[in-house]
Design a protein around this motif. Structure first.
Motif, mmCIF file in Angstrom:
data_model
loop_
_atom_site.group_PDB
_atom_site.id
_atom_site.type_symbol
_atom_site.label_atom_id
_atom_site.label_comp_id
_atom_site.label_asym_id
_atom_site.label_seq_id
_atom_site.Cartn_x
_atom_site.Cartn_y
_atom_site.Cartn_z
ATOM 1 N N MET A 1 -0.791 6.503 3.693
ATOM 2 C CA MET A 1 -0.365 5.125 3.668
ATOM 3 C C MET A 1 0.853 4.992 2.773
ATOM 4 O O MET A 1 0.969 5.649 1.756
ATOM 5 C CB MET A 1 -1.504 4.239 3.168
ATOM 6 C CG MET A 1 -1.073 2.813 3.081
ATOM 7 S SD MET A 1 -2.264 1.532 3.420
ATOM 8 C CE MET A 1 -2.913 1.909 4.978
ATOM 9 N N VAL A 2 1.748 4.118 3.164
ATOM 10 C CA VAL A 2 2.988 3.909 2.424
ATOM 11 C C VAL A 2 2.729 2.987 1.239
ATOM 12 O O VAL A 2 2.196 1.891 1.397
ATOM 13 C CB VAL A 2 4.066 3.287 3.350
ATOM 14 C CG1 VAL A 2 5.331 2.990 2.582
ATOM 15 C CG2 VAL A 2 4.343 4.203 4.515
ATOM 16 N N ASN A 3 3.097 3.457 0.055
ATOM 17 C CA ASN A 3 3.023 2.626 -1.138
ATOM 18 C C ASN A 3 4.305 1.793 -1.176
ATOM 19 O O ASN A 3 5.404 2.340 -1.281
ATOM 20 C CB ASN A 3 2.901 3.514 -2.382
ATOM 21 C CG ASN A 3 2.788 2.700 -3.651
ATOM 22 O OD1 ASN A 3 3.476 1.701 -3.840
ATOM 23 N ND2 ASN A 3 1.911 3.131 -4.526
ATOM 24 N N ILE A 4 4.162 0.479 -1.096
ATOM 25 C CA ILE A 4 5.320 -0.408 -0.967
ATOM 26 C C ILE A 4 6.230 -0.326 -2.184
ATOM 27 O O ILE A 4 7.462 -0.285 -2.042
ATOM 28 C CB ILE A 4 4.873 -1.869 -0.722
ATOM 29 C CG1 ILE A 4 3.998 -1.957 0.531
ATOM 30 C CG2 ILE A 4 6.079 -2.790 -0.602
ATOM 31 C CD1 ILE A 4 4.617 -1.372 1.770
ATOM 32 N N ASP A 5 5.657 -0.285 -3.379
ATOM 33 C CA ASP A 5 6.489 -0.208 -4.586
ATOM 34 C C ASP A 5 7.326 1.067 -4.600
ATOM 35 O O ASP A 5 8.503 1.042 -4.943
ATOM 36 C CB ASP A 5 5.617 -0.282 -5.843
ATOM 37 C CG ASP A 5 4.925 -1.628 -5.990
ATOM 38 O OD1 ASP A 5 5.482 -2.639 -5.494
ATOM 39 O OD2 ASP A 5 3.832 -1.676 -6.588
ATOM 40 N N ASP A 6 6.707 2.191 -4.217
ATOM 41 C CA ASP A 6 7.437 3.462 -4.168
ATOM 42 C C ASP A 6 8.497 3.436 -3.068
ATOM 43 O O ASP A 6 9.600 3.965 -3.245
ATOM 44 C CB ASP A 6 6.481 4.633 -3.947
ATOM 45 C CG ASP A 6 5.580 4.854 -5.154
ATOM 46 O OD1 ASP A 6 5.922 4.391 -6.253
ATOM 47 O OD2 ASP A 6 4.521 5.509 -4.984
ATOM 48 N N PHE A 7 8.166 2.827 -1.933
ATOM 49 C CA PHE A 7 9.142 2.703 -0.844
ATOM 50 C C PHE A 7 10.367 1.925 -1.321
ATOM 51 O O PHE A 7 11.504 2.315 -1.065
ATOM 52 C CB PHE A 7 8.508 2.022 0.374
ATOM 53 C CG PHE A 7 9.465 1.840 1.518
ATOM 54 C CD1 PHE A 7 9.627 2.831 2.470
ATOM 55 C CD2 PHE A 7 10.213 0.669 1.646
ATOM 56 C CE1 PHE A 7 10.528 2.675 3.526
ATOM 57 C CE2 PHE A 7 11.109 0.497 2.696
ATOM 58 C CZ PHE A 7 11.262 1.511 3.636
ATOM 59 N N LEU B 1 12.563 -6.049 -0.657
ATOM 60 C CA LEU B 1 12.837 -5.609 -2.030
ATOM 61 C C LEU B 1 11.983 -6.353 -3.057
ATOM 62 O O LEU B 1 11.646 -5.797 -4.098
ATOM 63 C CB LEU B 1 14.318 -5.779 -2.356
ATOM 64 C CG LEU B 1 15.266 -4.830 -1.627
ATOM 65 C CD1 LEU B 1 16.718 -5.206 -1.899
ATOM 66 C CD2 LEU B 1 15.000 -3.392 -2.013
ATOM 67 N N SER B 2 11.613 -7.584 -2.759
ATOM 68 C CA SER B 2 10.778 -8.344 -3.689
ATOM 69 C C SER B 2 9.295 -7.988 -3.558
ATOM 70 O O SER B 2 8.492 -8.403 -4.379
ATOM 71 C CB SER B 2 10.966 -9.841 -3.456
ATOM 72 O OG SER B 2 10.394 -10.228 -2.208
ATOM 73 N N ILE C 1 6.990 8.467 2.222
ATOM 74 C CA ILE C 1 5.957 8.927 1.282
ATOM 75 C C ILE C 1 6.478 9.765 0.126
ATOM 76 O O ILE C 1 5.709 10.255 -0.686
ATOM 77 C CB ILE C 1 4.848 9.715 2.028
ATOM 78 C CG1 ILE C 1 5.440 10.899 2.784
ATOM 79 C CG2 ILE C 1 4.068 8.803 2.944
ATOM 80 C CD1 ILE C 1 4.398 11.779 3.459
ATOM 81 N N GLY C 2 7.798 9.958 0.056
ATOM 82 C CA GLY C 2 8.364 10.672 -1.079
ATOM 83 C C GLY C 2 8.405 12.183 -0.937
ATOM 84 O O GLY C 2 8.789 12.875 -1.864
ATOM 85 N N ARG C 3 8.034 12.714 0.205
ATOM 86 C CA ARG C 3 8.096 14.163 0.424
ATOM 87 C C ARG C 3 9.438 14.515 1.038
ATOM 88 O O ARG C 3 9.935 13.801 1.894
ATOM 89 C CB ARG C 3 6.988 14.630 1.368
ATOM 90 C CG ARG C 3 5.646 14.568 0.750
ATOM 91 C CD ARG C 3 4.633 15.252 1.632
ATOM 92 N NE ARG C 3 3.293 15.000 1.111
ATOM 93 C CZ ARG C 3 2.209 14.995 1.818
ATOM 94 N NH1 ARG C 3 2.265 15.237 3.108
ATOM 95 N NH2 ARG C 3 1.048 14.765 1.271
ATOM 96 N N GLY C 4 9.990 15.637 0.611
ATOM 97 C CA GLY C 4 11.281 16.042 1.132
ATOM 98 C C GLY C 4 12.368 15.707 0.135
ATOM 99 O O GLY C 4 12.103 15.472 -1.052
#
Length: 145
Positions: A1-7, A40-41, A68-71
């Motif tokens: 699942m995508v973490n919105i804050d990290d995205f 963004l908010s 997801i921050g991989r790569g």
């Protein structure tokens, strides 16, 4: 699942990398500025269409990295994936499986996890009856056994 804050943090990295503000970025990928502001908010989550537009306009953004921050960002030249070669099955006189060699002496066994078993499906009796390929132009090709 995508973490919105990290995205959102990764999206801000993309903005900084290209030297764009949120409005310019929204204009460049073809979305409304309010959509970008809401994302963004943290008010809205990114849609698939939004992510795909980012990938189309900014090819250095990796799908797995933005989601997801991989790569890596930007993508390394070695890691770029070539587009698939076009395959024309309709104009071919060979069938779909012409390159597959069959060794009838070798038996393979397929094991299914118990949670996937269905009382209506017996894996020993199941055989593929038909394979259907659907093409983007609305046509399809059927292969029957």
């Amino acid at each position: 699942m995508v973490n919105i804050d990290d995205f959102v943090k990764r999206l801000e990295i993309v903005l900084d990398y290209y030297g764009l503000n949120a409005s310019a970025f929204a204009d460049k990928i073809g979305v409304q500025r309010s959509s970008m502001s809401h994302l963004l908010s943290g008010r809205n989550k990114p849609s698939l269409d939004f992510v795909m537009k980012i990938l189309e306009v900014f090819p250095d953004v990796d799908l797995y990295w933005i989601l997801i921050g991989r790569g890596n960002f930007p993508k390394n030249d070695e890691e770029k994936i070539l587009p698939p070669l076009p395959i024309s099955i309709q104009n071919s006189d060979k069938d779909l499986f012409y390159r597959i060699e069959v060794n009838e002496n070798k038996k393979t066994e397929t094991k299914f996890p118990s949670e996937l078993k269905s009382p209506n499906l017996n894996s020993e009796e199941s055989e593929i009856e038909k394979i259907v390929f659907f093409y983007k132009n609305g046509t399809f090709k059927t292969y029957s056994s």
